[in-house]
Design an enzyme around this catalytic site. Structure first.
Site, short mmCIF file in Angstrom:
data_model
loop_
_atom_site.label_atom_id
_atom_site.label_comp_id
_atom_site.label_asym_id
_atom_site.label_seq_id
_atom_site.Cartn_x
_atom_site.Cartn_y
_atom_site.Cartn_z
N CYS A 1 9.29 -31.43 27.46
CA CYS A 1 10.84 -31.24 27.37
C CYS A 1 11.41 -30.55 28.90
O CYS A 1 12.53 -30.79 29.01
CB CYS A 1 11.22 -30.21 26.32
SG CYS A 1 10.86 -30.74 24.79
N HIS B 1 18.12 -27.54 28.12
CA HIS B 1 17.64 -28.44 26.99
C HIS B 1 17.91 -28.51 25.64
O HIS B 1 18.00 -27.17 25.12
CB HIS B 1 16.00 -28.29 27.17
CG HIS B 1 15.17 -29.21 26.18
ND1 HIS B 1 15.35 -30.40 25.92
CD2 HIS B 1 14.23 -28.58 25.19
CE1 HIS B 1 14.48 -30.59 24.72
NE2 HIS B 1 13.78 -29.42 24.55
N ASN C 1 16.47 -33.38 19.54
CA ASN C 1 15.58 -32.87 20.72
C ASN C 1 15.29 -34.17 21.38
O ASN C 1 14.33 -34.93 20.65
CB ASN C 1 14.48 -31.95 20.32
CG ASN C 1 14.06 -31.64 21.58
OD1 ASN C 1 13.80 -32.17 22.57
ND2 ASN C 1 13.14 -30.37 21.18
N1 ACO Z 1 12.98 -28.51 5.42
C1 ACO Z 1 12.90 -27.56 4.63
N2 ACO Z 1 12.08 -26.57 4.81
C2 ACO Z 1 11.40 -26.69 5.94
C3 ACO Z 1 11.45 -27.50 6.89
C4 ACO Z 1 12.20 -28.65 6.39
N3 ACO Z 1 12.55 -29.55 7.62
N4 ACO Z 1 10.66 -27.40 7.98
C5 ACO Z 1 10.00 -26.23 7.67
N5 ACO Z 1 10.39 -25.70 6.41
C6 ACO Z 1 9.90 -24.43 5.71
C7 ACO Z 1 8.56 -23.90 5.93
O1 ACO Z 1 7.58 -24.72 5.50
C8 ACO Z 1 8.61 -22.51 5.76
O2 ACO Z 1 8.39 -22.58 4.35
P1 ACO Z 1 7.41 -21.19 3.78
O3 ACO Z 1 8.22 -20.07 4.23
O4 ACO Z 1 7.69 -21.57 2.46
O5 ACO Z 1 6.15 -21.33 4.51
C9 ACO Z 1 10.19 -22.34 6.26
O6 ACO Z 1 10.81 -23.40 6.20
C10 ACO Z 1 10.29 -21.26 7.47
O7 ACO Z 1 9.33 -22.01 8.44
P2 ACO Z 1 9.78 -21.45 9.97
O8 ACO Z 1 9.06 -22.64 10.87
O9 ACO Z 1 9.20 -20.18 9.87
O10 ACO Z 1 11.31 -21.75 10.07
P3 ACO Z 1 12.31 -21.46 11.52
O11 ACO Z 1 13.24 -20.58 10.97
O12 ACO Z 1 11.17 -20.91 12.49
O13 ACO Z 1 12.49 -22.67 11.89
C11 ACO Z 1 12.07 -24.57 13.20
C12 ACO Z 1 11.79 -23.87 12.06
C13 ACO Z 1 13.58 -25.23 13.37
C14 ACO Z 1 11.13 -25.50 13.76
C15 ACO Z 1 12.07 -23.51 14.65
O14 ACO Z 1 11.14 -22.79 14.51
C16 ACO Z 1 12.26 -23.96 16.04
O15 ACO Z 1 13.50 -24.59 16.09
N6 ACO Z 1 11.53 -23.71 16.86
C17 ACO Z 1 11.37 -24.33 18.34
C18 ACO Z 1 10.54 -25.64 18.03
C19 ACO Z 1 11.39 -26.41 19.40
O16 ACO Z 1 12.43 -26.79 19.17
N7 ACO Z 1 10.19 -27.22 19.58
C20 ACO Z 1 10.69 -28.50 20.45
C21 ACO Z 1 9.81 -28.73 21.62
S1 ACO Z 1 9.88 -27.00 22.64
C22 ACO Z 1 11.46 -27.24 23.25
O17 ACO Z 1 11.98 -28.13 23.04
C23 ACO Z 1 12.02 -25.73 23.54
#
Ligand code: ACO
Length: 326
Positions: free
Chosen positions: A113, A253, A283
């Site tokens: 990214c 980004h 993204n």
């Molecule tokens: N729909 C419904 N529930 C979901 C989904 C979905 N699409 N995805 C995950 N969940 C659930 C998980 O299973 C988990 O359930 P559990 O508590 O029963 O285990 C719950 O939601 C919470 O999961 P987390 O991963 O802790 O949720 P979080 O609030 O961290 O959000 C997310 C997840 C959106 C991926 C977040 O962590 C994020 O945006 N991280 C950055 C990742 C990113 O942007 N990466 C891109 C590359 S790097 C960059 O560009 C910066």
């Protein structure tokens, strides 16, 4: 030393729109969850016959048209991508061929990214050293081809697209003021694609294990991203003796609205300084900053003399910022 100045911007987004409601039909998720956790409402998906170099070439042509620059004037083409047409040759070489930019040196940069900011840094240095006078910097990705569409943790986040800028050697105060890059390979396993490379060569078992798909520990990535994006942005401001309040546009980004809001809060940015379009495209990895830049530029929102910051974070980990006097 000469400055590198952006004299044209361009972008290309594939036609097909995939909404959160469409994804609800594919995995166990909801429009409400995706919007609340990421800010994303829809993303674009490349057509079956479209490749990363096709997207890149369309964005490049738009940027060259705006700049009034012909293909044979380009000395240097660099593409930030992790979803190139082939493992090799470089997608930049395919773009060179499609444009007919026969004089250009062309290669790719793999910084996930952060690909556009890393590519921009490479081009700025080509121009500053006099190796190039005109350069094409492109971020282009078809992430939909490395997404596991059965994994709700990742498939809701990403989209396809490309953005490009034309840089030219220039005198005077306007141009790229500085670039600041960082990497920390100790985090590589938090975000990567396990197959197929030298570690895990192509195999039927590998496909069954979903190795060719992006893997991510989202919440860990989130925490490090917020810290690093804030730190490197502050480093760029300090190096140029610029206050955060002086920025006209902070173009980060576009990973996730919550990451961007957390970074804005840490840096004490006003909402009107931060450019966000993650709701429309998700993204798009290395393409997100030049797409956002082109959108703001074509809307007539950026004026000569404005101060812009690009701020990126991605797999590797890699991160970096660039400060621009428009
Ligand atoms: N729909 C419904 N529930 C979901 C989904 C979905 N699409 N995805 C995950 N969940 C659930 C998980 O299973 C988990 O359930 P559990 O508590 O029963 O285990 C719950 O939601 C919470 O999961 P987390 O991963 O802790 O949720 P979080 O609030 O961290 O959000 C997310 C997840 C959106 C991926 C977040 O962590 C994020 O945006 N991280 C950055 C990742 C990113 O942007 N990466 C891109 C590359 S790097 C960059 O560009 C910066």
């Amino acid at each position: 030393m000469k400055k590198a100045r952006i004299i044209g911007t361009g972008s290309y987004l594939p036609e097909r729109v995939l909404t959160n409601l469409d994804i609800e039909k594919m995995v166990d998720t909801s429009n409400e969850w995706i919007k609340a956790r990421t800010g994303i409402e829809e993303r674009r998906i490349a057509a079956e016959n479209e490749t990363t170099s096709d997207l890149a070439t369309k964005a490049a042509i738009a940027a060259m048209d705006m700049a009034g620059v012909k293909a044979e004037e380009i000395d240097f083409i660099v593409v930030g991508t992790i979803t190139g047409d082939y493992p090799w040759p470089a997608t930049a070489c395919l773009v060179q061929q499609k444009l007919g930019a026969s004089r250009a040196v062309a290669y790719d940069i793999s910084a996930a990214c952060s690909g556009f900011v890393f590519a921009l840094d490479a081009a700025v240095k080509q121009i500053q050293t006099g190796a190039a006078r005109k350069a094409l910097v492109i971020g282009s990705e078809i992430l939909s081809r490395i997404i596991d569409w059965t994994d709700r943790n990742t498939c809701v986040l990403f989209g396809d697209g490309a953005g490009a800028v034309v840089l030219e050697a220039a005198e005077g105060p306007n141009g790229i003021l500085s670039t600041h890059l960082r990497s920390d390979g100790t985090y590589w396993e938090l975000l990567y694609q396990a197959g197929f490379g030298a570690r895990n060569p192509a195999s039927v078992e590998g496909i069954e294990q979903h190795l060719p798909f992006l893997k991510m520990q989202g919440n860990e990535v989130f925490k490090v991203a917020v810290r690093m994006l804030s730190e490197v942005a502050q480093e760029a401001l300090t190096a140029n003796e610029i206050e955060i309040g002086d920025l006209d546009f902070f173009i980060p980004h576009q990973a996730n609205r919550r990451i961007l809001e957390a970074v804005a809060k840490r840096l004490k940015l006003r909402a009107d300084q931060v450019y966000i379009n993650v709701q429309s495209y998700g993204n798009t990895s290395g393409a997100s900053i030049p797409i956002a830049l082109d959108e703001a530029n074509r809307a007539g929102r950026i004026e000569e003399g404005d101060l812009l910051m690009f701020d990126a974070f991605g797999g590797g980990f890699t991160w970096g910022a660039a400060l621009v006097r428009w």
